[in-house]
Design a protein around this motif. Structure first.
Motif, short mmCIF file in Angstrom:
data_model
loop_
_atom_site.label_atom_id
_atom_site.label_comp_id
_atom_site.label_asym_id
_atom_site.label_seq_id
_atom_site.Cartn_x
_atom_site.Cartn_y
_atom_site.Cartn_z
N LEU A 11 41.71 38.09 37.04
CA LEU A 11 40.29 37.96 37.39
C LEU A 11 39.43 37.79 36.15
CD1 LEU A 11 40.15 40.71 40.16
CD2 LEU A 11 39.95 38.25 40.55
N ASP A 12 39.77 38.50 35.09
CA ASP A 12 39.03 38.35 33.83
C ASP A 12 39.31 36.98 33.21
OD1 ASP A 12 37.93 40.88 34.07
OD2 ASP A 12 39.45 41.83 32.82
N GLU A 13 40.54 36.52 33.27
CA GLU A 13 40.90 35.24 32.67
C GLU A 13 40.19 34.07 33.35
OE1 GLU A 13 45.40 36.19 30.93
OE2 GLU A 13 45.17 35.21 32.88
N ILE A 14 40.01 34.14 34.68
CA ILE A 14 39.34 33.03 35.36
C ILE A 14 37.82 33.20 35.38
CG2 ILE A 14 41.39 32.55 36.77
CD1 ILE A 14 39.93 33.78 39.16
N GLY A 15 37.35 34.33 34.89
CA GLY A 15 35.92 34.52 34.71
C GLY A 15 35.14 35.00 35.91
N VAL A 16 35.80 35.75 36.81
CA VAL A 16 35.06 36.32 37.95
C VAL A 16 34.07 37.34 37.40
CG1 VAL A 16 35.24 37.69 40.06
CG2 VAL A 16 36.95 35.93 39.56
N PRO A 17 32.78 37.15 37.63
CA PRO A 17 31.78 38.00 36.97
C PRO A 17 31.61 39.39 37.57
CG PRO A 17 30.68 36.31 38.28
CD PRO A 17 32.15 36.01 38.33
N LYS A 18 31.87 39.54 38.87
CA LYS A 18 31.63 40.83 39.50
C LYS A 18 32.73 41.13 40.51
CE LYS A 18 28.10 43.55 41.92
NZ LYS A 18 26.76 43.54 42.55
N TYR A 19 33.51 42.15 40.23
CA TYR A 19 34.57 42.53 41.16
C TYR A 19 34.87 44.02 41.02
CZ TYR A 19 37.80 42.52 37.17
OH TYR A 19 38.41 42.80 35.97
N GLU A 20 35.56 44.54 42.02
CA GLU A 20 36.01 45.93 42.03
C GLU A 20 37.45 45.95 42.51
OE1 GLU A 20 35.15 50.11 44.50
OE2 GLU A 20 33.91 48.34 44.85
N ILE A 21 38.26 46.77 41.87
CA ILE A 21 39.64 46.96 42.31
C ILE A 21 39.76 48.37 42.90
CG2 ILE A 21 42.03 47.27 41.56
CD1 ILE A 21 41.64 44.93 39.68
N ILE A 22 40.21 48.42 44.13
CA ILE A 22 40.45 49.70 44.81
C ILE A 22 41.95 49.96 44.81
CG2 ILE A 22 40.29 50.93 47.02
CD1 ILE A 22 37.87 49.08 47.67
N LEU A 23 42.36 51.12 44.33
CA LEU A 23 43.76 51.49 44.33
C LEU A 23 43.85 52.97 44.68
CD1 LEU A 23 46.70 50.57 43.73
CD2 LEU A 23 46.36 51.38 41.39
N GLY A 24 44.33 53.24 45.90
CA GLY A 24 44.38 54.62 46.36
C GLY A 24 45.16 54.73 47.65
N ASP A 25 44.86 55.77 48.42
CA ASP A 25 45.59 56.01 49.67
C ASP A 25 45.45 54.85 50.64
OD1 ASP A 25 46.49 58.47 48.79
OD2 ASP A 25 44.85 59.59 49.73
N GLU A 26 44.31 54.13 50.59
CA GLU A 26 44.10 53.01 51.51
C GLU A 26 44.82 51.75 51.09
OE1 GLU A 26 40.02 53.21 49.37
OE2 GLU A 26 41.93 54.31 49.28
N GLY A 27 45.36 51.74 49.85
CA GLY A 27 46.10 50.57 49.38
C GLY A 27 45.53 50.02 48.10
N PHE A 28 45.77 48.74 47.88
CA PHE A 28 45.31 48.01 46.70
C PHE A 28 44.49 46.82 47.20
CE2 PHE A 28 46.98 44.59 43.57
CZ PHE A 28 45.75 44.50 42.94
N TRP A 29 43.20 46.82 46.87
CA TRP A 29 42.29 45.80 47.39
C TRP A 29 41.41 45.26 46.28
CZ3 TRP A 29 43.51 44.56 52.25
CH2 TRP A 29 44.18 45.52 53.01
N ILE A 30 41.13 43.98 46.35
CA ILE A 30 40.23 43.31 45.40
C ILE A 30 38.95 42.94 46.13
CG2 ILE A 30 39.90 41.29 43.94
CD1 ILE A 30 42.95 41.31 43.47
N VAL A 31 37.84 43.48 45.66
CA VAL A 31 36.54 43.23 46.25
C VAL A 31 35.72 42.41 45.25
CG1 VAL A 31 34.44 44.26 47.19
CG2 VAL A 31 36.66 45.38 47.56
#
Length: 204
Positions: free
Chosen positions: A174-194
């Protein structure tokens, strides 16, 4: 996949759909479910919102199962099937309010290209909820135990997908392609990219 989605995995889709809608606050407009398979998540999201859903998958077999499931759910007017590849989606720029996917991104051949496409199609003000998981700890533990009994190799497959190492791999991308605003969720609910898109420009 259709059989597992209707049995072992059946409880997870309403839970994940609720989390998607709660996180994004998006209940109207166009939602795209990538690698939609038998359309289980697409159906759950449509049932909990007023969104029109495009279920995108490249497999004709999955489209046959999805078509039956959508019809049985009474959602034929709300969910449209689309044959396509996440690496080159047949969709206009800035056309989706919400882009979702569960379990598909771990099989994408080129995640850099796929996420550039996702960003291109996402509208300004839109959001993604893309990744994998089971919604909460209770469902994760219950389903994992069942799947390991069916196939002991599944434990390691799932661990690799939903791991800090894999999250870091996607964060670097995500950093390499230049996405300016994101959140990574990693926990009991799983792994999600917002991803939250603020401007109507494709990535470089």
């Amino acid at each position: 996949m259709d059989e597992i989605a209707k049995t072992i995995f059946a409880p997870i889709y309403p839970v994940i759909a609720e989390k998607i809608i709660g996180k994004s606050g998006i209940t109207k407009g166009t939602c795209i479910d990538l690698g939609s398979g038998p359309a289980s998540l697409a159906i759950a999201v449509a049932q909990q919102s007023d969104l029109s859903v495009i279920a995108l998958d490249y497999s004709d077999d999955m489209h046959e199962s999805a078509s039956r499931n959508i019809k049985e759910a009474g959602l034929s007017e709300r969910i449209r099937l689309l044959c396509g590849d996440v690496h080159a989606m047949p969709l206009d720029d800035d056309s989706a309010d919400l882009i979702i996917s569960r379990g598909s991104m771990f099989f994408w051949n080129d995640i850099h290209t796929a996420f550039r496409e996702i960003y291109r199609v996402l509208k300004p003000g839109g959001m993604t909820y893309i990744g994998g998981g089971f919604g909460n700890k209770e469902l994760r533990d219950e389903i994992s135990a069942t799947m390991i009994k069916k196939n002991p190799d599944w434990k390691e497959f799932n661990r690799k997908n939903i791991s800090p190492e894999n999250a870091e791999r996607f964060q670097i991308m995500l950093d390499e392609i230049g996405v300016p605003k994101y959140e990574i969720i990693l926990g009991d609910e799983g792994f999600w990219i917002v991803i939250s898109k603020t401007a109507g420009n494709p990535l470089a």
